[in-house]
Design a protein around this motif. Structure first.
Motif, mmCIF file in Angstrom:
data_model
loop_
_atom_site.group_PDB
_atom_site.id
_atom_site.type_symbol
_atom_site.label_atom_id
_atom_site.label_comp_id
_atom_site.label_asym_id
_atom_site.label_seq_id
_atom_site.Cartn_x
_atom_site.Cartn_y
_atom_site.Cartn_z
ATOM 1 N N ALA A 58 10.553 4.677 -13.902
ATOM 2 C CA ALA A 58 11.237 3.174 -12.577
ATOM 3 C C ALA A 58 10.457 3.585 -11.468
ATOM 4 N N ARG A 59 9.872 5.449 -11.952
ATOM 5 C CA ARG A 59 8.778 6.018 -10.342
ATOM 6 C C ARG A 59 6.899 5.337 -11.040
ATOM 7 N N LEU A 60 6.977 5.368 -11.794
ATOM 8 C CA LEU A 60 5.222 4.681 -11.749
ATOM 9 C C LEU A 60 5.550 3.456 -11.505
ATOM 10 N N PHE A 61 5.992 2.728 -11.532
ATOM 11 C CA PHE A 61 6.945 1.398 -11.320
ATOM 12 C C PHE A 61 6.647 1.270 -9.534
ATOM 13 N N GLU A 62 7.268 2.292 -9.085
ATOM 14 C CA GLU A 62 7.499 2.538 -7.212
ATOM 15 C C GLU A 62 6.290 2.987 -7.092
ATOM 16 N N PHE A 63 5.564 3.255 -7.593
ATOM 17 C CA PHE A 63 3.950 3.962 -7.463
ATOM 18 C C PHE A 63 2.984 2.730 -7.470
ATOM 19 N N MET A 64 3.349 2.030 -8.503
ATOM 20 C CA MET A 64 1.884 1.199 -8.814
ATOM 21 C C MET A 64 2.184 -0.358 -7.413
ATOM 22 N N GLY A 65 3.686 -0.380 -7.520
ATOM 23 C CA GLY A 65 4.656 -1.679 -6.579
ATOM 24 C C GLY A 65 3.036 -1.113 -5.062
ATOM 25 N N ASN A 66 3.540 0.467 -4.797
ATOM 26 C CA ASN A 66 2.437 1.060 -3.180
ATOM 27 C C ASN A 66 1.306 0.136 -3.625
ATOM 28 N N ILE A 67 0.446 0.684 -5.114
ATOM 29 C CA ILE A 67 -0.472 0.100 -4.613
ATOM 30 C C ILE A 67 -1.159 -1.300 -4.981
ATOM 31 N N ARG A 68 -0.281 -1.701 -5.366
ATOM 32 C CA ARG A 68 -0.791 -3.323 -5.593
ATOM 33 C C ARG A 68 -0.648 -3.725 -3.556
ATOM 34 N N GLU A 69 0.057 -3.557 -3.191
ATOM 35 C CA GLU A 69 -0.149 -3.850 -1.367
ATOM 36 C C GLU A 69 -1.351 -3.282 -0.909
ATOM 37 N N ARG A 124 -3.626 -2.968 -2.883
ATOM 38 C CA ARG A 124 -5.320 -4.161 -3.585
ATOM 39 C C ARG A 124 -5.383 -4.831 -2.272
ATOM 40 N N LEU A 125 -3.909 -5.861 -2.341
ATOM 41 C CA LEU A 125 -4.045 -6.716 -1.614
ATOM 42 C C LEU A 125 -4.591 -7.052 -0.455
ATOM 43 N N THR A 126 -4.198 -5.773 0.102
ATOM 44 C CA THR A 126 -4.916 -5.927 1.610
ATOM 45 C C THR A 126 -6.082 -6.012 1.330
ATOM 46 N N LYS A 127 -6.703 -4.877 0.957
ATOM 47 C CA LYS A 127 -8.342 -4.455 1.193
ATOM 48 C C LYS A 127 -8.550 -6.065 0.315
ATOM 49 N N ASP A 128 -8.037 -6.908 -0.901
ATOM 50 C CA ASP A 128 -9.154 -8.041 -0.957
ATOM 51 C C ASP A 128 -9.134 -8.504 -0.206
ATOM 52 N N ARG A 129 -7.711 -8.903 0.858
ATOM 53 C CA ARG A 129 -8.065 -9.385 1.564
ATOM 54 C C ARG A 129 -8.757 -9.378 2.663
ATOM 55 N N GLN A 130 -8.839 -7.490 2.977
ATOM 56 C CA GLN A 130 -9.669 -7.702 4.095
ATOM 57 C C GLN A 130 -10.566 -7.663 3.854
ATOM 58 N N TYR A 161 -7.428 -7.856 10.236
ATOM 59 C CA TYR A 161 -8.411 -9.143 10.471
ATOM 60 C C TYR A 161 -9.162 -8.277 11.663
ATOM 61 N N ILE A 162 -8.490 -7.329 12.469
ATOM 62 C CA ILE A 162 -9.692 -6.833 13.334
ATOM 63 C C ILE A 162 -10.422 -5.580 12.369
ATOM 64 N N GLN A 163 -9.578 -4.949 11.673
ATOM 65 C CA GLN A 163 -10.017 -3.963 10.283
ATOM 66 C C GLN A 163 -11.740 -4.855 9.794
ATOM 67 N N ALA A 164 -11.388 -5.859 9.444
ATOM 68 C CA ALA A 164 -12.188 -6.536 8.592
ATOM 69 C C ALA A 164 -13.200 -6.913 9.517
ATOM 70 N N ILE A 165 -13.733 -7.771 10.734
ATOM 71 C CA ILE A 165 -14.175 -8.083 11.878
ATOM 72 C C ILE A 165 -15.299 -6.973 12.072
ATOM 73 N N ALA A 166 -15.042 -5.617 12.032
ATOM 74 C CA ALA A 166 -15.471 -4.850 12.743
ATOM 75 C C ALA A 166 -16.436 -4.468 12.016
ATOM 76 N N ARG A 167 -17.071 -4.707 11.121
ATOM 77 C CA ARG A 167 -18.180 -4.018 9.792
ATOM 78 C C ARG A 167 -18.858 -5.324 10.020
ATOM 79 N N GLU A 168 -20.505 -5.383 10.481
ATOM 80 C CA GLU A 168 -21.218 -6.402 10.460
ATOM 81 C C GLU A 168 -21.816 -5.986 9.115
#
Length: 565
Positions: free
Chosen positions: A305-316, A318-324, A457-464
């Motif tokens: 259960a603890r590992l699944f909770e940790f991996m849930g945060n990592i999933r968030e 990852r999805l944020t990084k993929d979107r960026q 979005y602001i983090q994404a457009i800051a990198r030329e």
């Protein structure tokens, strides 16, 4: 001797049920003990040959712990009759040196495998002081170990011989050469207080007698044997610790691989790959992952259960990084397109940058769309007729804010186009060593300082493209660090202009030559400060901040030609 008082229960015959429950003593909680209670109580009733078979398969540390459980086990294992069992147990540890002549089996096992202070009993003392055959905690070390200075003082105190006479008496030389000592640094040692006291008592007894030579030979032989024994044990300990570390890391690695396998089976493979790609070691630092124990089904269920909770945060994450990353790729397409449409946004002359366009709602509506929507160069074509409006909208608040700053500085309430005045130079401060006019002042790093944005979005457009980071200008509040240049007013007056009326274009039409009389400037700039045009004079004032104290009073006009004015 007075009898002990016994606790008696209070008379509650007339008390209510609530009173009884309130005043009743609380039942003591049973102490939690791992394992089955009394599991070893009948072990000694087993046949002796079976007991011996069991004991010889253990190591000395196990025998020591077993001897400390009951009196019967202690009597059985510490009897001389079964001393050979300890020897067999020692053979189960590869490379363990033989029993030293001055120790017995129990003492030897206690030194090697019992991590407790030999003086106060405090636990978790890992370091063995082989020179003294002991383990000491920090407090006991300070009490029982003597530095070089404490050692000399102890010799003087215990023998009663003045320090000046110790060298001639040969006692000090013998003590230094025959007493065990631990080298703390190449130039300092520590000695054991008990060994020093024992040496002094014996030396005082046999000094100037027939036994002194025998005492000296005995001590030298003992210390020579001890040093060999210490060297052997230090070498063995290094090898043993290394082997133990290798084994621990092997078990941890197998546990980690087993956890990885189970997590991938449960659908967390992308998250594990993301951690590897980001070189994130937070997962490896989890206590449930780092335990040097094999992973069993039972232990997996307890940490799942603890590992699944940790991996849930990592999933968030990852999805944020993929979107960026997706938004950054789209922004790079826009970046190339807008630089082709607006060449002035390609430089750092204070013009509007691509990131400023991208921060506007009209552009964001095209870039910040769901991932299944394809964004190409053609997606930005509808923006072409809007570009002049976007540019005007971006410049307007900055222009108004700078005009207000200049009006306040010049102390005028109304002024037509104050940014066209020759006095409209702005000082960036120490962040940038030059004076600028509008719009060049907007290139100041003061208004594009890094501020953490939770907006992906602001983090994404800051990198030329190429990795350069440039954040959009977000608020005119950043202009508080940018102020009108003070010494330009004096320069305008010096050439006969009016700071409230003379425009920049009028100054540029004049053929002005100015020189600086400040000796420090002559040393720094040489002949460059002798015949300066208007722009060179402004640049000179901005680079040499010593003029901030006296303005332009050190400048002299060489020539002002108004033929072209």
């Amino acid at each position: 001797m007075p009898s002990k008082r016994r606790k008696t229960s209070a008379d509650v015959s007339g008390a209510t049920e609530a009173d009884r429950s309130y005043g009743a003593p609380k039942a003591k909680r049973a102490r939690v003990v791992r394992g089955k209670r009394g599991g070893l109580k009948n072990m000694l009733e087993m046949p002796v040959d079976i007991l011996i078979e069991i004991f010889t398969r253990l190591d000395p540390g196990d025998l020591l712990n077993l001897a400390r459980t009951t009196k019967d086990f202690r009597a059985f294992l510490t009897s001389r009759k079964f001393a050979w069992i300890w020897k067999e147990a020692r053979s189960n540890i590869q490379g363990l040196p033989e029993l030293p002549a001055h120790m017995n089996e129990v003492t030897y096992a206690n030194l090697l495998f019992s991590p407790h202070c030999h003086n106060c009993g405090k636990g978790n003392v890992k370091m063995i002081l082989w020179n003294f055959d002991a383990r000491y905690c920090k407090d006991c070390k300070s009490k029982l170990l003597l530095s070089d200075g404490g050692f000399l003082n102890a010799i003087v105190k215990l023998t009663g011989i003045p320090f000046t006479e110790l060298a001639s008496q040969h006692i000090l030389a013998l003590a230094c050469s025959t007493l065990d000592h631990l080298e703390v640094t190449p130039w300092s040692n520590v000695y054991h207080v008990h060994q020093v006291k024992e040496f002094c008592d014996r030396a005082e007894t046999v000094y100037n007698t027939q036994q002194w030579a025998d005492f000296e030979r005995e001590k030298r032989a003992f210390i020579e044997a001890r040093r060999k024994h210490v060297a052997t044990f230090v070498s063995w300990e290094k090898e043993w610790v290394h082997a133990k570390t290798v084994e621990t890391e092997r078990v941890r690695r197998e546990r980690l691989e087993a956890i990885y396998s189970r997590l991938r089976d449960d659908g967390w493979g992308k998250e594990l790959d993301f951690l590897d790609k980001e070189a994130d070691e937070s997962f490896l630092e989890l206590s449930s992952v780092r335990q040097p124990k094999p992973l069993t089904e039972r232990s997996w269920q307890s940490i799942k259960a603890r590992l699944f909770e940790f991996m849930g945060n990592i999933r968030e994450r990852r999805l944020t990084k993929d979107r960026q990353n997706l938004l950054t790729k789209r922004y790079h397409i826009f970046w190339c397109w807008i630089r082709g449409q607006c060449p002035d946004c390609a430089g750092d002359d204070g013009g509007m940058l691509p990131v400023d366009y991208a921060a506007m709602p009209e552009v964001r509506a095209i870039i910040d769309v769901p991932g299944d929507v394809e964004v190409t160069v053609d997606s930005f074509l509808p923006l072409l007729p809007l570009l002049p409006e976007l540019r005007e909208r971006w410049f307007e608040p900055w222009k108004t804010a700078l005009e207000d700053k200049l009006k306040a500085y010049l102390d005028v309430e109304s002024c037509n186009n104050p940014l066209d005045l020759a006095a409209a130079y702005f000082d960036h401060g120490w962040a940038q060593r030059d004076y600028s006019r509008f719009p060049g002042v907007l290139s100041s790093c003061n208004i594009r300082t890094y501020v953490w944005e939770e907006d992906v979005y602001i983090q994404a457009i800051a990198r030329e493209p190429g990795g350069t980071v440039k954040f959009p200008t977000r608020s005119t509040e950043k202009l508080e660090l940018i102020k009108p240049a003070r010494d330009i007013i004096g320069l305008i007056r010096l050439i006969g202009g009016d700071p409230l009326a003379t425009t920049y274009n009028e100054i540029r039409k004049l053929q002005v030559l100015v020189r600086c009389t400040k000796q420090a400037c002559e040393i720094l700039d040489g002949t460059r400060c002798q015949n300066m045009t208007w722009d060179e004079a402004v640049d000179h004032l901005s680079r040499n901040r010593m003029h901030e104290r006296d303005g332009s009073s050190s400048l002299e006009v060489i020539e002002v030609n108004t033929d072209n004015a």
